[in-house]
Design an enzyme around this catalytic site. Structure first.
Site, short mmCIF file in Angstrom:
data_model
loop_
_atom_site.label_atom_id
_atom_site.label_comp_id
_atom_site.label_asym_id
_atom_site.label_seq_id
_atom_site.Cartn_x
_atom_site.Cartn_y
_atom_site.Cartn_z
N HIS A 78 0.83 -1.21 0.00
CA HIS A 78 0.00 0.00 0.00
C HIS A 78 0.87 1.26 0.00
CE1 HIS A 78 -3.53 -2.43 1.94
NE2 HIS A 78 -3.20 -2.86 0.74
N HIS A 241 -9.15 -1.91 -5.43
CA HIS A 241 -8.09 -2.25 -4.49
C HIS A 241 -7.08 -3.20 -5.15
CE1 HIS A 241 -6.05 -2.52 -0.68
NE2 HIS A 241 -5.89 -3.81 -0.93
N ASP A 245 -3.14 -2.58 -5.23
CA ASP A 245 -2.14 -3.58 -4.87
C ASP A 245 -1.15 -3.82 -6.01
OD1 ASP A 245 -2.86 -4.14 -2.27
OD2 ASP A 245 -3.96 -5.97 -2.75
N HIS A 268 -0.50 -10.95 -5.30
CA HIS A 268 0.89 -10.60 -5.00
C HIS A 268 1.88 -11.60 -5.60
CE1 HIS A 268 -0.79 -7.63 -2.36
NE2 HIS A 268 -1.36 -8.55 -1.60
#
Length: 307
Positions: A78, A241, A245, A268
């Site tokens: 973030h 979001h 990310d 991720h």
């Protein structure tokens, strides 16, 4: 010349780690040109510096973790996203625990911190990674397939598609496109919060995760609905979001990109796999600078717009 940027002054925040639940103090400090972004664990007997790098990522379970010299910092994405969105190149991040504070679950607090400290140009050219050939990674098959791709583009554009079998998510936008040249990171992306499901919380906490999570720093859903009294900040907050990310994960490569990123059901782990694939393909990218700001893609020469 399109110049590198750092902060005018230092700025601080205190919060808790989303997964560790630990209290943590964060100090953002200016850094010299070509320093990059360096996390510094100042709570250790001897402080350890962890420069950002795609190869420094050592764990991608529910967050991006970077490591060096036996020290780790969890959940960097973030803050890294805010740095990418505002064009911060050089920064020291002093941290008193092993996880970046979650604050409100989005990048908005980090945007506020960076903008309140002030962002200033430095007397060194900003270096970009420019894609010259497409690079792609895929995992799974059929309905479970996920993929992420980078393609040549004179600018920075991200397109993301999610696929959650949940009524509250299905009722919102499943795909979003964000372009740095025409859209505002601070306004359009930064306020999108991380999200989770009550059915997963017990399992996560049994594994030492989400110990600092709650309705004040995440969107929480039961089997049917969003539990946060204030509802969503954007109609498509969930997929936004994921863009937030991705911007943070990709900025771990160490330089801003000139590329178009597109992904479906990525996270991720796959984002880092994409960066590692990119770096291994030396024919697919080059490092460029802009001696004339006018030649840079629209939106890169100006400092990021405030709210």
């Amino acid at each position: 010349m399109l110049k590198q940027r750092t902060l005018k002054s230092l700025t601080r925040a205190v919060g808790v780690g989303l997964h560790s639940g630990q209290r943590v103090e964060l100090t953002l400090r200016p850094a010299q040109p070509d320093t990059g972004i360096v996390f510094r664990r100042v709570d250790l007997p001897e402080p350890v510096d962890i420069p950002i790098s795609a190869l420094a990522v050592t764990d991608t379970r529910l967050a991006s973790t970077i490591s060096a010299g036996g020290a780790k910092v969890h959940t960097v994405e973030h803050l890294m996203s805010a740095c990418a969105g505002l064009g911060v190149d050089n920064l020291y991040v002093d941290i008193t625990a092993e996880e970046v504070p979650i604050l409100d679950g989005s990048a908005a607090s980090f945007v506020f911190l960076l903008q309140s400290a002030g962002i200033e140009p430095q007397n060194a050219p900003r270096r970009f990674i420019r894609l010259t050939k497409p690079v792609e990674v895929r995992e799974g098959e059929g309905a479970s397939e996920k993929w992420a791709r980078l393609e040549p583009y004179h600018g920075y554009k991200l397109s993301f598609e999610i696929d959650f079998d949940h009524p509250a998510v299905d009722a919102t936008g499943q795909r979003v496109v964000f372009d740095m040249s025409t859209d505002s990171y601070s306004k359009d992306i930064a306020r999108a919060r991380t999200f989770g499901f009550t059915k997963d919380v017990e399992m996560m906490r049994a594994n030492g995760l989400a110990l600092g999570g709650g309705l004040d720093n995440a969107i929480v859903m039961d089997d049917y609905k969003v539990l946060n009294a204030e509802g969503l900040r954007y109609d498509d907050e969930f997929v936004k979001h994921k863009i937030l990310d991705a911007m943070g994960d990709l900025y771990l490569v160490g330089k801003p990109m000139l590329a178009s990123y597109s992904a479906r059901r990525s996270g991720h782990a796959l984002n880092n796999k994409l960066l590692r694939e990119l770096l291994s393909r030396t024919d697919a990218w080059e490092v460029v600078t802009f001696e004339d700001e006018k030649q840079a893609p629209r939106g890169f020469a100006q400092l990021a717009r405030a709210w």
